[in-house]
Scaffold this motif. Structure first.
Motif, PDB file in Angstrom:
ATOM      1  N   GLY A  59      59.624  60.214  55.744  1.00 52.26           N
ATOM      2  CA  GLY A  59      60.557  61.098  56.444  1.00 52.26           C
ATOM      3  C   GLY A  59      61.151  60.512  57.696  1.00 52.26           C
ATOM      4  O   GLY A  59      61.239  61.206  58.702  1.00 52.26           O
ATOM      5  N   GLY A  60      61.585  59.265  57.657  1.00 50.85           N
ATOM      6  CA  GLY A  60      62.188  58.653  58.839  1.00 50.85           C
ATOM      7  C   GLY A  60      63.532  59.270  59.165  1.00 50.85           C
ATOM      8  O   GLY A  60      64.118  59.993  58.348  1.00 50.85           O
ATOM      9  N   PRO A  61      64.072  58.989  60.338  1.00 46.93           N
ATOM     10  CA  PRO A  61      65.326  59.596  60.760  1.00 46.93           C
ATOM     11  C   PRO A  61      66.524  59.246  59.878  1.00 46.93           C
ATOM     12  O   PRO A  61      67.484  60.011  59.809  1.00 46.93           O
ATOM     13  N   VAL A  62      66.482  58.132  59.179  1.00 44.52           N
ATOM     14  CA  VAL A  62      67.594  57.737  58.311  1.00 44.52           C
ATOM     15  C   VAL A  62      67.443  58.346  56.910  1.00 44.52           C
ATOM     16  O   VAL A  62      68.415  58.449  56.164  1.00 44.52           O
ATOM     17  N   ALA A  63      66.251  58.788  56.553  1.00 38.99           N
ATOM     18  CA  ALA A  63      65.965  59.274  55.191  1.00 38.99           C
ATOM     19  C   ALA A  63      66.950  60.323  54.682  1.00 38.99           C
ATOM     20  O   ALA A  63      67.382  60.241  53.533  1.00 38.99           O
ATOM     21  N   PRO A  64      67.362  61.311  55.487  1.00 39.53           N
ATOM     22  CA  PRO A  64      68.293  62.325  54.955  1.00 39.53           C
ATOM     23  C   PRO A  64      69.648  61.758  54.523  1.00 39.53           C
ATOM     24  O   PRO A  64      70.318  62.347  53.688  1.00 39.53           O
ATOM     25  N   ALA A  65      70.030  60.629  55.065  1.00 35.20           N
ATOM     26  CA  ALA A  65      71.315  60.034  54.722  1.00 35.20           C
ATOM     27  C   ALA A  65      71.254  59.159  53.470  1.00 35.20           C
ATOM     28  O   ALA A  65      72.286  58.730  52.970  1.00 35.20           O
ATOM     29  N   LEU A  66      70.063  58.908  52.960  1.00 37.02           N
ATOM     30  CA  LEU A  66      69.911  58.030  51.802  1.00 37.02           C
ATOM     31  C   LEU A  66      70.069  58.797  50.498  1.00 37.02           C
ATOM     32  O   LEU A  66      69.665  59.959  50.394  1.00 37.02           O
ATOM     33  N   GLU A  67      70.626  58.143  49.517  1.00 39.49           N
ATOM     34  CA  GLU A  67      70.814  58.750  48.204  1.00 39.49           C
ATOM     35  C   GLU A  67      69.473  59.048  47.541  1.00 39.49           C
ATOM     36  O   GLU A  67      69.284  60.092  46.926  1.00 39.49           O
ATOM     37  N   THR A  68      68.524  58.125  47.671  1.00 43.25           N
ATOM     38  CA  THR A  68      67.185  58.298  47.110  1.00 43.25           C
ATOM     39  C   THR A  68      66.199  58.378  48.268  1.00 43.25           C
ATOM     40  O   THR A  68      66.140  57.453  49.079  1.00 43.25           O
ATOM     41  N   PRO A  69      65.421  59.441  48.379  1.00 41.29           N
ATOM     42  CA  PRO A  69      64.469  59.546  49.488  1.00 41.29           C
ATOM     43  C   PRO A  69      63.417  58.431  49.438  1.00 41.29           C
ATOM     44  O   PRO A  69      62.911  58.118  48.367  1.00 41.29           O
ATOM     45  N   PRO A  70      63.102  57.835  50.585  1.00 45.06           N
ATOM     46  CA  PRO A  70      62.067  56.808  50.622  1.00 45.06           C
ATOM     47  C   PRO A  70      60.712  57.424  50.251  1.00 45.06           C
ATOM     48  O   PRO A  70      60.419  58.563  50.644  1.00 45.06           O
ATOM     49  N   PRO A  71      59.880  56.714  49.506  1.00 47.50           N
ATOM     50  CA  PRO A  71      58.597  57.275  49.091  1.00 47.50           C
ATOM     51  C   PRO A  71      57.573  57.308  50.225  1.00 47.50           C
ATOM     52  O   PRO A  71      57.699  56.608  51.222  1.00 47.50           O
ATOM     53  N   ASP A  72      56.562  58.112  50.030  1.00 48.38           N
ATOM     54  CA  ASP A  72      55.402  58.184  50.910  1.00 48.38           C
ATOM     55  C   ASP A  72      54.576  56.929  50.630  1.00 48.38           C
ATOM     56  O   ASP A  72      53.995  56.781  49.554  1.00 48.38           O
ATOM     57  N   LEU A  73      54.541  56.019  51.582  1.00 44.24           N
ATOM     58  CA  LEU A  73      53.831  54.756  51.382  1.00 44.24           C
ATOM     59  C   LEU A  73      52.320  54.889  51.542  1.00 44.24           C
ATOM     60  O   LEU A  73      51.593  53.950  51.216  1.00 44.24           O
ATOM     61  N   THR A  74      51.851  56.036  52.002  1.00 43.36           N
ATOM     62  CA  THR A  74      50.400  56.224  52.122  1.00 43.36           C
ATOM     63  C   THR A  74      49.776  56.587  50.774  1.00 43.36           C
ATOM     64  O   THR A  74      48.568  56.628  50.646  1.00 43.36           O
ATOM     65  N   GLY A  75      50.613  56.826  49.778  1.00 44.99           N
ATOM     66  CA  GLY A  75      50.119  57.204  48.458  1.00 44.99           C
ATOM     67  C   GLY A  75      50.317  56.137  47.394  1.00 44.99           C
ATOM     68  O   GLY A  75      50.222  56.431  46.198  1.00 44.99           O
ATOM     69  N   ILE A  76      50.586  54.910  47.810  1.00 47.15           N
ATOM     70  CA  ILE A  76      50.811  53.839  46.832  1.00 47.15           C
ATOM     71  C   ILE A  76      49.590  53.665  45.930  1.00 47.15           C
ATOM     72  O   ILE A  76      49.720  53.624  44.705  1.00 47.15           O
TER      73      ILE A  76
END
Length: 135
Positions: A48-65
């Motif tokens: 949920g970084g500040p740029v995430a809402p502007a991205l076409e695909t939301p960045p994944p939660d990297l703590t759940g890899i």
């Protein structure tokens, strides 16, 4: 054939000279993560970084890899996504950070199948950090 073999041995000797026996540093990896990755993945790596809402695909939660991979952190796969050797289809917009994480010093990191993968120290540090925050 002998010339090619001697060139290969020379290349290996040069590579071995740049390898380091140090362990990756997750704290340095966190600093690198905050600098390169947090704008999209968030400071806590939850996506949920500040740029995430502007991205076409939301960045994944990297703590759940690891959780998404049967409890195993797929070190080699994550390394290749960060440095650009493997495409990141789900992200679409993810920049390739390999060039920014280059170094003359390398670390051998053990993969889940017990093979070792040589990688630049900064990349190893980021991977150590990501591995350390798995839930």
């Amino acid at each position: 054939m002998i010339r090619a073999a001697s060139m290969t041995l020379a290349s290996l000797a040069i590579f071995a000279a740049t390898a380091t026996a140090q362990e990756p540093d997750p704290e340095n990896g966190r600093d690198l993560f905050l600098y390169f990755c947090a704008e999209c993945h968030g400071k806590e790596a939850k996506g949920g970084g500040p740029v995430a809402p502007a991205l076409e695909t939301p960045p994944p939660d990297l703590t759940g890899i690891a959780a998404r991979n049967g409890g195993t952190f797929p070190l080699g796969e994550v390394a290749m996504r960060i440095d650009g050797r493997a495409p990141v289809m789900a992200h679409g917009d993810m920049p390739v950070y390999g060039p920014y994480l280059e170094s003359d010093a390398f670390i051998a990191m053990r993969l889940p199948d017990n093979q070792q993968m040589m990688m630049p120290v900064p990349l190893a540090d980021v991977l150590a950090y990501l591995r350390s925050i798995q839930e």
